[in-house]
Design a protein around this motif. Sequence first.
Motif, short mmCIF file in Angstrom:
data_model
loop_
_atom_site.label_atom_id
_atom_site.label_comp_id
_atom_site.label_asym_id
_atom_site.label_seq_id
_atom_site.Cartn_x
_atom_site.Cartn_y
_atom_site.Cartn_z
N SER A 1 0.79 -1.22 0.08
CA SER A 1 -0.03 -0.06 -0.01
C SER A 1 0.96 1.26 -0.06
CB SER A 1 -0.82 0.08 1.26
OG SER A 1 -0.09 0.36 2.30
N GLU A 2 0.35 2.48 0.08
CA GLU A 2 0.90 3.48 -0.12
C GLU A 2 1.86 3.93 1.38
OE1 GLU A 2 -0.76 7.90 0.60
OE2 GLU A 2 -1.46 6.89 -0.95
N ASN A 3 1.11 3.14 2.23
CA ASN A 3 1.75 3.24 3.64
C ASN A 3 2.65 2.29 4.24
OD1 ASN A 3 0.90 5.95 4.05
ND2 ASN A 3 -1.18 4.98 4.52
N GLY A 4 2.68 1.22 3.38
CA GLY A 4 3.52 -0.11 3.96
C GLY A 4 3.44 -1.19 3.04
N LEU A 5 4.54 -2.12 3.52
CA LEU A 5 4.84 -3.62 2.71
C LEU A 5 4.51 -4.18 3.83
CD1 LEU A 5 7.66 -2.41 0.44
CD2 LEU A 5 5.30 -2.67 -0.43
N SER A 6 4.02 -5.33 3.32
CA SER A 6 3.93 -6.75 4.31
C SER A 6 4.71 -7.93 3.57
CB SER A 6 2.47 -7.06 4.62
OG SER A 6 2.52 -8.18 5.24
N PHE A 7 5.61 -8.64 4.38
CA PHE A 7 6.13 -9.66 3.75
C PHE A 7 6.18 -10.94 4.75
CE2 PHE A 7 8.40 -5.67 2.52
CZ PHE A 7 8.62 -6.20 1.30
N ASN A 8 6.11 -12.07 4.24
CA ASN A 8 6.21 -13.41 4.96
C ASN A 8 7.32 -14.12 4.56
OD1 ASN A 8 3.73 -12.70 6.09
ND2 ASN A 8 2.50 -13.89 4.64
N LYS A 9 7.70 -15.06 5.53
CA LYS A 9 8.82 -16.09 5.39
C LYS A 9 8.38 -17.16 6.12
CE LYS A 9 13.83 -16.47 5.43
NZ LYS A 9 15.12 -15.57 5.42
N GLY A 10 8.45 -18.26 5.37
CA GLY A 10 8.24 -19.67 6.53
C GLY A 10 7.10 -20.45 5.82
N TYR A 11 6.50 -19.87 4.96
CA TYR A 11 5.18 -20.73 4.36
C TYR A 11 5.81 -21.50 3.30
CZ TYR A 11 2.05 -17.50 6.87
OH TYR A 11 1.69 -16.87 7.74
N THR A 12 5.56 -23.08 3.24
CA THR A 12 5.75 -24.08 2.52
C THR A 12 4.47 -24.58 2.07
OG1 THR A 12 5.64 -25.86 4.04
CG2 THR A 12 7.56 -24.54 3.87
N GLU A 13 4.66 -25.39 1.01
CA GLU A 13 3.35 -26.19 0.26
C GLU A 13 2.82 -27.04 1.33
OE1 GLU A 13 4.67 -27.95 -3.31
OE2 GLU A 13 5.30 -26.26 -4.00
N LYS A 14 3.49 -27.43 2.12
CA LYS A 14 2.98 -28.35 3.48
C LYS A 14 2.44 -27.48 4.43
CE LYS A 14 5.64 -32.31 1.64
NZ LYS A 14 6.76 -33.06 1.93
N GLY A 15 2.41 -26.11 4.50
CA GLY A 15 1.97 -25.62 5.57
C GLY A 15 3.31 -24.73 6.43
N PHE A 16 3.34 -24.52 7.55
CA PHE A 16 4.37 -23.72 8.10
C PHE A 16 5.53 -24.47 8.46
CE2 PHE A 16 0.80 -21.53 10.86
CZ PHE A 16 0.44 -20.59 10.01
N ALA A 17 6.77 -23.72 7.92
CA ALA A 17 7.95 -24.12 8.07
C ALA A 17 8.09 -23.89 9.77
CB ALA A 17 9.01 -23.26 7.76
N GLU A 18 9.30 -24.48 10.11
CA GLU A 18 9.56 -24.49 11.72
C GLU A 18 9.62 -22.92 12.20
OE1 GLU A 18 13.20 -25.78 14.74
OE2 GLU A 18 12.94 -26.96 13.09
N ARG A 19 9.88 -22.11 11.47
CA ARG A 19 10.15 -20.68 11.65
C ARG A 19 9.36 -19.73 10.51
NH1 ARG A 19 16.29 -20.59 13.39
NH2 ARG A 19 15.98 -21.69 15.46
N VAL A 20 8.38 -18.97 11.20
CA VAL A 20 7.56 -18.18 10.44
C VAL A 20 7.80 -16.72 10.72
CG1 VAL A 20 5.34 -17.97 9.35
CG2 VAL A 20 5.97 -20.06 9.78
N PHE A 21 7.92 -15.78 9.81
CA PHE A 21 7.91 -14.45 10.19
C PHE A 21 7.07 -13.79 9.20
CE2 PHE A 21 12.02 -16.57 10.86
CZ PHE A 21 12.40 -16.02 11.95
#
Length: 148
Positions: free
Chosen positions: A58-78
């Motif tokens: 958006s004009e006021n922010g960006l949102s990022f994810n790390k740790g999602y896999t095809e099988k669900g959550f990885a051990e660590r998700v951010f």
Amino acid sequence: MKRTLSSNERISHIGSTAIPSIWAKPIVDILVEIPKERNLLEYKVPIINNGYICMSKSENGLSFNKGYTEKGFAERVFHLHLRYAGNNNELYFRDYLIEHPDTAREYEKLKLKLWKKYEYNRDGYTNAKTEFVKQYTAKARALYENRY
């Protein structure tokens, strides 16, 4: 990543894992506030190059994810929320819940109730919590004034 975000105003741990008195999914939410004179988009590619996926812009922010896999959550998700300095309601909400354990438990109950209903609908889950979050963020802003 450290070099990418070296010109930040503040990096804060937000979200449920920042509230010690409640149960939380193992997802770490991070708020990075950058100076208002910088362009949010200059951070996008370097953050993506560090393994994050840009989920929203958006004009006021960006949102990022790390740790999602095809099988669900990885051990660590951010979840990394990149915003301009001062766009930090989450800090007030977090502090209010830490200092008001009864309200934190209400929030925990709400989240657990919504979890199964919106297990595969992140936007629906977030929207269903919005009124609660707005209500207590407003109380926190009034109580803590210009804490940040």
